[in-house]
Enzyme design. Structure first.
Site, PDB file in Angstrom:
ATOM      1  N   ALA A 112       0.737  -1.639  -0.114  1.00 46.35           N
ATOM      2  CA  ALA A 112       0.164  -0.347  -0.248  1.00 46.35           C
ATOM      3  C   ALA A 112       0.848   0.891   0.089  1.00 46.35           C
ATOM      4  O   ALA A 112       1.786   1.385  -1.309  1.00 46.35           O
ATOM      5  CB  ALA A 112      -0.645  -0.169   1.100  1.00 46.35           C
ATOM      6  N   SER A 113       0.577   2.115   1.030  1.00 44.69           N
ATOM      7  CA  SER A 113       1.451   3.624   1.162  1.00 44.69           C
ATOM      8  C   SER A 113       2.347   3.292   1.369  1.00 44.69           C
ATOM      9  O   SER A 113       3.161   4.328   2.097  1.00 44.69           O
ATOM     10  CB  SER A 113       0.128   5.152   1.771  1.00 44.69           C
ATOM     11  OG  SER A 113      -0.397   4.782   1.535  1.00 44.69           O
ATOM     12  N   VAL A 114       3.588   2.395   1.975  1.00 44.44           N
ATOM     13  CA  VAL A 114       4.992   2.063   1.877  1.00 44.44           C
ATOM     14  C   VAL A 114       5.508   2.328   0.512  1.00 44.44           C
ATOM     15  O   VAL A 114       6.543   2.548   0.077  1.00 44.44           O
ATOM     16  CB  VAL A 114       5.396   0.582   2.314  1.00 44.44           C
ATOM     17  CG1 VAL A 114       6.594   0.960   3.025  1.00 44.44           C
ATOM     18  CG2 VAL A 114       5.010   0.326   3.958  1.00 44.44           C
TER      19      VAL A 114
END
Length: 557
Positions: A112-114
């Site tokens: 995801a946003s990593v």
């Protein structure tokens, strides 16, 4: 077993600079690097408990998870628990046991946003190569971006989420194809004056992904592979994982709008999915081991196993807070900084990391050269099942509590590691002081948020208590008299003193109280002395039995 280095396993001895460039990951028992294994085992058990059917509100906190903890280049704990695939639909109907897929240490997760960190590293590579200037307007590189009030937005503002852009657009729903979706991002007007606010926005990183592609002439997934993951040997990391790895990929959410069914092997984020699975804000898949390699490369100053992907200056910039005007929203160039809500006891002003909506977190603590990685599929089968921040904090805090804090004096000290909504007290017997004033002296090692105060209180009846003002000295200590002690990240003992009027039946107590959120490593008290004109009324070093302890216990490390 003796520690390999006198500073290994020490929480109270912060390290300066980067780890040696030669540091590469190896598995080792925690004792080998001076860690107490018990907090790690407790955290393992807790992760497993959170996968149980009734862990929270009648369902698991997450279907499954893989956690990895690294200290000084040594992987001291890897724990896989629960299921990578467990449910058949969004209502939580379990698959037959024969069709469920257990978590394993090499399970591949939607990060995801990593993903934003990979995009940010790609941008910093362009900065150090001289192709991009941080203070330059983005429109210099993407002319179509410089419309509708975005002409002055800089590359740095995109990296630090101070561009003024709104959090997201429903690209997958409101625009018909990739070309029109990218154009929507280029055309959008800022919600706020650029540079005036902090607003976490996927649009910032989508834009930077387009910038990377424009300047390199390659797609973002190619850039990430060729310039980051392949050089570092991160063979299980990248966008759009191949079908050959599906058996190792954790499922995410059952989606009905859009109608995707149980998502597995494709990016969960709808906007990234609508952009072909490759976007600057989401889309990367990875494993705990691969993320540990990336983390160690950053702690090493941009290099790992003989391969450099970033300069030391670039890493410093990524770990430097550019958002001083927005307290609480500390941010380097791509990395979040100083976020207790998921960094837990590893938190400090230079602790860096990121989380992902799918249930991932990545924490790097340069002060102890430690890494805490927790990968879960918390949206499986539904994002409505809630937050896993309690697990993120607990996982990182376990590593902090496994590190030693040596006594300020003598062989032991009082330590309290409370959970949320709890109170610990350390209380003297009633005292009969001589003279007009009583002096209190003690050492305190505090790692707690301001809403979890450590206070000193006095009473003459054991029922009504008054707060005693404190004066503290030491790194990070308050400069003025204060009613309570709190703070994270300074990692040093404070010398504390207090003066109060002498009264009969004087009782003193140290009270540590936590609220419902954000528990850090905890608080420690040592070398407690209460002195009147005749001498010592209380000598905590020689007579620890003089205290009544609730929630505090004597520790030697």
């Amino acid at each position: 077993m003796a520690s390999a280095h006198p500073d290994s396993g020490r929480f109270d001895r912060s390290k300066e600079g980067f780890a040696p460039a030669s540091t590469v990951l190896h598995e080792a028992p925690p004792e080998q690097v001076g860690l107490d294994p018990e907090p790690l085992r407790d955290a393992d058990r807790q992760l497993t408990e959170w996968t149980q059917d009734d862990a929270v509100d009648g369902h698991p906190l997450f279907s499954g998870a893989v956690g990895m903890l690294v200290h000084g280049g040594k992987i001291v704990d890897t724990h896989a628990t629960g299921e990578a695939v467990r449910y058949a639909d969004g209502e939580g109907t379990e698959l037959p046991e024969s069709e469920q897929v257990p978590m394993r240490p090499d399970t591949i997760f939607d990060m995801a946003s990593v993903t934003k960190l990979f995009t940010s590293i790609a941008v910093m590579q362009l900065v150090q190569d001289g192709q991009v200037e941080l203070d330059a307007p983005v429109a210099r590189y993407l002319p179509e971006f410089g419309v509708n009030g975005k002409q002055s937005i800089t590359v740095e503002q995109l990296l630090t989420h101070t561009s003024g852009l709104e959090p997201f657009l429903l690209l997958w729903q409101d625009w018909p194809d990739k070309q029109s979706r990218i154009k929507a991002v280029m055309d959008v007007a800022p919600e706020n004056e650029p540079g005036s606010t902090y607003t976490y926005s996927d649009l910032n990183l989508i834009t930077l992904g387009v910038l990377v592609e424009r300047l390199t002439g390659s797609t973002l997934d190619q850039v990430v592979t060729e310039r980051i993951t392949a050089p570092l040997g991160m063979s299980d990391t990248g966008f759009n994982p191949p079908a050959s790895k599906l058996d190792r990929i954790a499922a995410t959410e059952f989606q009905s709008d859009p109608d995707r069914g149980m998502v597995r092997g494709e990016v969960h984020d709808e906007n990234a999915w609508s952009l072909g699975g490759v976007a600057g804000h989401a889309g990367v898949f990875s494993t705990a081991r691969d993320m540990a390699v990336l983390g160690q490369a950053m702690l090493n100053g941009g290099t790992y196993d003989g391969t450099r992907v970033l300069s030391e200056d670039s890493v410093r910039a990524m770990f430097t807070n550019y958002n001083l005007d927005f307290p609480g929203d500390d941010h380097g160039l791509g990395f979040e900084l100083n976020q207790l809500w998921y960094m837990g006891g590893l938190n400090s002003t230079v602790t860096a990391g990121h989380t992902g909506y799918s249930g991932t977190s990545f924490v790097l603590d340069p002060k102890s050269r430690s890494i805490a990685i927790l990968l879960s599929n918390r949206v499986h089968p539904s994002r409505e099942w809630g937050s896993i921040n309690v697990a993120r904090q607990a996982w990182a805090t376990a590593l902090s509590r496994s590190m030693a804090v040596l006594p300020a004096k003598g062989r032991s000290y009082w330590f309290s590691a409370l959970g949320d909504d709890s109170t610990a007290t350390l209380t003297t017997q009633p005292l009969t002081p001589s003279g007009r004033y009583v002096s209190v002296r003690f050492s305190a090692f505090v790692d707690n948020e301001s809403a979890d105060p450590l206070v000193l209180e006095s009473s003459t009846d054991g029922v009504t208590w008054e707060t005693v003002p404190l004066h503290a000295k030491g790194a990070g200590a308050p400069r003025e008299a204060t009613p309570f002690l709190a703070g994270t990240g300074h990692r040093s003992w404070w010398s504390v003193r207090a003066e109060l009027p002498s009264t009969e039946n004087l009782t003193l107590r140290w009270r540590f109280t936590t609220d419902g959120n954000y528990t850090a490593r905890g608080v420690s008290l040592d070398d407690i002395r209460v002195i009147d004109t005749e001498g010592a009324l209380v000598d905590g070093e020689r007579h620890p039995e003089a205290f009544s302890a609730i929630g505090f216990a004597l520790h030697s490390r």
